[in-house]
Structure formats: structure tokens, C-alpha cells
Scaffold this motif. Sequence first.
Motif, short mmCIF file in Angstrom:
data_model
loop_
_atom_site.label_atom_id
_atom_site.label_comp_id
_atom_site.label_asym_id
_atom_site.label_seq_id
_atom_site.Cartn_x
_atom_site.Cartn_y
_atom_site.Cartn_z
N MET A 36 73.95 -37.58 2.57
CA MET A 36 74.63 -36.38 3.08
C MET A 36 73.64 -35.26 3.35
N LEU A 37 72.65 -35.15 2.47
CA LEU A 37 71.64 -34.10 2.66
C LEU A 37 70.85 -34.31 3.94
N LEU A 38 70.60 -35.58 4.25
CA LEU A 38 69.80 -35.88 5.43
C LEU A 38 70.60 -35.71 6.72
N PHE A 39 71.90 -36.06 6.67
CA PHE A 39 72.65 -36.14 7.92
C PHE A 39 73.70 -35.06 8.11
N MET A 40 73.83 -34.15 7.15
CA MET A 40 74.83 -33.10 7.33
C MET A 40 74.14 -31.75 7.30
N PRO A 41 74.73 -30.76 7.98
CA PRO A 41 74.11 -29.44 8.01
C PRO A 41 74.15 -28.80 6.61
N PRO A 42 73.07 -28.12 6.22
CA PRO A 42 73.04 -27.54 4.87
C PRO A 42 73.89 -26.26 4.75
N HIS A 43 75.12 -26.38 5.15
CA HIS A 43 76.07 -25.28 5.03
C HIS A 43 76.46 -25.14 3.55
N PRO A 44 76.66 -23.93 3.03
CA PRO A 44 76.99 -23.78 1.61
C PRO A 44 78.17 -24.65 1.17
N PHE A 45 79.19 -24.76 2.05
CA PHE A 45 80.35 -25.57 1.66
C PHE A 45 79.96 -27.04 1.50
N VAL A 46 79.18 -27.54 2.47
CA VAL A 46 78.71 -28.93 2.39
C VAL A 46 77.89 -29.13 1.12
N LEU A 47 77.01 -28.17 0.85
CA LEU A 47 76.17 -28.28 -0.35
C LEU A 47 77.02 -28.32 -1.61
N ALA A 48 78.09 -27.52 -1.61
CA ALA A 48 78.96 -27.50 -2.80
C ALA A 48 79.59 -28.88 -2.99
N VAL A 49 80.03 -29.49 -1.89
CA VAL A 49 80.62 -30.83 -1.99
C VAL A 49 79.58 -31.83 -2.50
N ILE A 50 78.37 -31.74 -1.92
CA ILE A 50 77.30 -32.66 -2.35
C ILE A 50 77.02 -32.47 -3.85
N ALA A 51 76.95 -31.21 -4.26
CA ALA A 51 76.66 -30.93 -5.67
C ALA A 51 77.75 -31.51 -6.56
N ALA A 52 79.02 -31.38 -6.13
CA ALA A 52 80.13 -31.89 -6.93
C ALA A 52 80.04 -33.42 -7.04
N ILE A 53 79.72 -34.07 -5.92
CA ILE A 53 79.59 -35.54 -5.96
C ILE A 53 78.45 -35.93 -6.90
N HIS A 54 77.33 -35.23 -6.74
CA HIS A 54 76.17 -35.52 -7.59
C HIS A 54 76.52 -35.37 -9.07
N LEU A 55 77.25 -34.29 -9.39
CA LEU A 55 77.60 -34.06 -10.80
C LEU A 55 78.52 -35.15 -11.34
N MET A 56 79.45 -35.61 -10.48
CA MET A 56 80.32 -36.71 -10.94
C MET A 56 79.48 -37.94 -11.27
N GLY A 57 78.53 -38.22 -10.40
CA GLY A 57 77.63 -39.35 -10.67
C GLY A 57 76.84 -39.14 -11.95
N ALA A 58 76.41 -37.87 -12.14
CA ALA A 58 75.63 -37.56 -13.34
C ALA A 58 76.47 -37.77 -14.60
N PHE A 59 77.76 -37.39 -14.52
CA PHE A 59 78.64 -37.61 -15.68
C PHE A 59 78.79 -39.11 -15.96
N ALA A 60 78.99 -39.89 -14.90
CA ALA A 60 79.13 -41.34 -15.08
C ALA A 60 77.85 -41.91 -15.71
N ALA A 61 76.70 -41.44 -15.19
CA ALA A 61 75.43 -41.95 -15.71
C ALA A 61 75.26 -41.57 -17.18
N ARG A 62 75.66 -40.36 -17.52
CA ARG A 62 75.49 -39.91 -18.90
C ARG A 62 76.45 -40.64 -19.83
N TRP A 63 77.66 -40.95 -19.31
CA TRP A 63 78.58 -41.73 -20.12
C TRP A 63 77.95 -43.08 -20.46
#
Lengths: 245, 291
Positions: B247-274
Motif C-alpha cells: 500500500m505504501l508503494l502503490f497508494m498516495p501518502p495521504h494522511p487518511f491512507v496512512l492511517a488505514v495502513i497504520a491500523a492494518i500494520h498494528l493489527m498484524g503487530a498484535f497478531a504477531a505479539r500474540w
Amino acid sequence: MTALPPPSAKKLGLVIDLDTCVGCHACVTACKGWNDQGYGVPLSDQNAYGSEPSGTFLNRVHSYEVQPDQGPAQVINFPRSCLHCENAPCVTVCPTGASYKRAEDGIVLVNEDACIGCGLCAWACPYGARELDQAAGVMKKCTLCVDRIYNENLPEEDRQPACVRTCPAGARHFGDLGDPDSDVSKLVAERGGYDLMPEMDTKPVNKYLPPRPKGPEQQVDILAPLLDVKTTGFAGWLDRILEKI
Amino acid sequence: MHPAPSVIVFTTLSGAGFGLLAFLALGLLPVYGVQAFLIWGLGYGLAVIGLLASTFHLGNPQRAWRAFTQWRTSWLSREGWAAVAALLLLAPVALAAIFGGGLPPFFGLVGAAFCLATVIATSMIYTQLKTVPRWNFWATPALFLAFAATGGAIMTGQALMAAVLCALLAVLMIAAFKLGDQRFGEVGASMGSATGLGSVGKVRVLAQPHTGPNYLMKEMIHVVGRKHAATLRRIAVTLAAILPGLMLLFMPPHPFVLAVIAAIHLMGAFAARWLFFAEAEHVVGLYYGQR
Ligand code: SF4
Ligand code: SF4
Ligand code: SF4
């Protein structure tokens, strides 16, 4: 202070004889009995009369079956409590200074008033010797009955850990493992006492004595020779006939 | 190990928070006024919520201040100091960004160094434990740092850098899973060495020492959910690293897009930490014939 003191000359600990332990759990009960009303908060139980009772114990007895390459399997009862390690990882991880190792005799203790109940020390112990009391939220562990062994109010013969005093099989011995001439040190030397999980580098003070090697399998069935009776007379004749058919 | 929500939230959120604060401290996102207030507030918020969550698994949180006393030996204590120092040292930097008024970059540098130290100290709480072979090697601090850096880069909109970090994170996660699987064997602890009876023969549990569960088993021998580990590993790597990277490579770095990317990343981080907790096997399980 959670820095380990320099190795003490006196190293008080237990020697547990796996050859003689009968797995009666008397030491478990005696330990809980004494330490429930002695050092620190009581050892609480949860759901004691329910379907899944659990509680805090400082000493547990496992039973294993060990199958040698040859011969029958052996049952070995295995008491497990704090080994008062010289290189105690449970002490150095503690953030509060509640866990400490005494410089004078090597006993590892928890100052419950300083313990925040983070549980990290229990994670650091390879032997499962620490249990967080679920009622008080503080860490409990074997105190080596520090309130008995130096207790001048008790008769001389009772100045030993409760588990040692109670063991009906004499499988638990208490003494100074830092002194090569002590009874326990001699016992360890004589019987080849060993450390648990040496790969964890904890340098336990407590030692375990291995089960004595068993001799070759004996003919245990004393009736066997009697069963090999030769039949005579009519029965003998019948026996021979029947074998031929 | 029991994957307690408090420690998962603590390590994940405070890691992301200190990562974000470090990026802000280095001045990688030149924001001022309200924008600065929001983004610095997010960094502080994540870090502080994480740290507060960590007190929820304490038996006696009212004495938590005592955890600051043993910094000379305890990583948990060092973590506390580093966290507080980072949050205090960065306060003037944050205020300067919000209210205007320049501070020499030196202040930010020192603050960022303490953020880094905090993440390292957090990871060392786990890495130091010889009793949990899966944690006790270099991959643990590497992963904690990579998570913090990736989170920080995404939230400060460093698209290219974040994409590179996502790739690095994916490689590290897979390496940690694969190498971690071998760690227990490498350490060599077995029922034989735990009981010392290995020299007599093959050891098997005949009777457990207690019929009900106990603290040790609940805390250290967590086997529930391990059967889904393989699926969860794929989900974790996809959500934490691969999807955000793409997403970072192919989507514009608009704050809203970044927020979505960050949320997805955090979900993955939670799964990884679990997984980090649930898959970790403590050697004490050997006494119970379990891992
Ligand atoms: S047996 Fe465990 S609790 Fe006891 S001193 Fe050793 S590491 Fe610490
Ligand atoms: S549970 Fe108590 S004794 Fe154990 S490490 Fe935490 S503060 Fe120290
Ligand atoms: S020495 Fe005391 S506290 Fe330790 S196991 Fe024996 S009875 Fe329990």
C-alpha cells in the motif's frame, strides 16, 4: 538488592534422594502447613472444594516412569522445590529488589512487602519453583524454612525444614553444601548427586541423588518350579496321548 | 507462555509509540501547531497507554514505583527508566513543535536515543530469559526494533523508508519464526536433563503432582490455540508487513491512507505479539511432560 552477592562460603540447601522417595507427598503437606502461617502471606487456595481446585505450593512431587534400555521400567518420585541457585536468574531479573539471595548462607528469598507481583522471576526460573499467590498478588517460593532452621524457640531436632523433618522415608536431607565435610556434601559425593538442567547455568545448590542401579532381573516367581510337574500314571498316559494327536 | 492481553497491548502499543516519538524527535516530519499537537499526542498516547497496560498484570500495582530501583541488574527496571526519560526529554521538543520556537536538533537526538533504548530494554526483558529458548536469541530485539521503526515510519508518512522497513520486517518475522522453531532443540533441555533421569532411561510422566491446574501451568504452559499457529503466522506477516508495504508503494501518502495502513500494520503487530507469547515454550513444561 537484586545483584547477586559474591558466592558465600555457607551454602544451605537440600539433598533429595530419588532412590528412597516413596512419593507420599508428606513434604508437600508439611511445607504448606508450616509456610501457611509462617514467613509472609498465607499460601492461598482457589476454589478449594470446587471442580478445579488450585493453590499455592512451595514444593510439588512428580512421579515419572523411567524405561531403561534393558529391564523393567522404574517408578521414580520426584520432589521439586527451589534449588537456591548460586547463579539465580530469578534474582537478577527482579525490578524491585524484592527477590534476593542472602550473602551469609545463600538462601533465596522474596521480600513480599516490596514485590509488585510482576511474575518475571517465575518466568526466569527453569524449575517452576516460584508461584504467584493469586490472593495476595505476591511471589511465593521455598524459604528453606528460614524461620525454623535458625529458630531458637524450637527444640534442636525441629530446627530443620518442615519437609525434611516430616519425610517418613528419610529422602530429604538438609545441610551446608558449601562445606565439603558436611554430611550432605559427603552424601552427594558418595552417591553421585547431580544438578537439574545444568544447561541453564543456574548452579543449583540443592542436589538430587540418582536411583541406585538395579541388579539383573531376578526370577521372582517362586511357584514356577512347582508348576513344571511331570505327570505319572493314567494322567501321564493321557498327557502323552494327547500330545501325539 | 500465556498471551496475557495486558502484555500484548503493552509491548505492541508502547513499541509503536516510542517508534513514532523517535521519528518525530529526529524531525523527519516537519509539522507545527495543531498538526504537531495531534501527531505528538498520538505518540505520547500510544506510549503511555502501553505503559499503563503493563501495570494491569501486576499483583500489586500500587508499589510499581519500586520497579525503578534495580536498574543496575534488571531490564524491567531499565525499561521503566528509559521510558520515563524519553517521555520527559521529548516534552520540550514536542512543546517547541506545537507552540513554535526552535530547539537545537541535539534535544531531539537525545530523546530519540532514549526511545531506542526503551524499545531495546523492553525486548531484553524477554530476550534475557534462558528458560524460554524461543525468545533467548538475537531475533527478539531485532523484531522489537523493526516493529517500532516500521510503525514510526508509517505514522510519520515516510512512505519509501516505511516500505523498505516493511520488507525488512517481513524477512525478520519469517526468520524469527523459522529459527525460533529450532531454539528449544538447540538449548538441549529435555525431560531427561530436567529430572536428571535421562541417564537411567527414557522418562515419561506417570502421575502429575496435582490434579487441578496451577499458576505454573496457566502461565508457562499455554498450548491453547497453537494449532492455528501456521495460519496466524501468515496473517501476521501479511498484515504487519506485506500489505502495508504494498500500500505504501502503490497508494498516495495521504494522511487518511496512512492511517488505514497504520491500523492494518498494528493489527498484524498484535497478531504477531500474540504468537510471540503463545508459541513460546518454557522449559518448566518438561516437568509436566508438556511444552
Ligand atoms: S530454583 Fe528457581 S527460584 Fe530457586 S533460586 Fe533457582 S532460579 Fe531462583
Ligand atoms: S514478582 Fe515480585 S519478586 Fe518476582 S520479579 Fe516481580 S517484583 Fe520481583
Ligand atoms: S524447605 Fe521449607 S519452604 Fe522449602 S520446600 Fe521444604 S518445607 Fe517447603
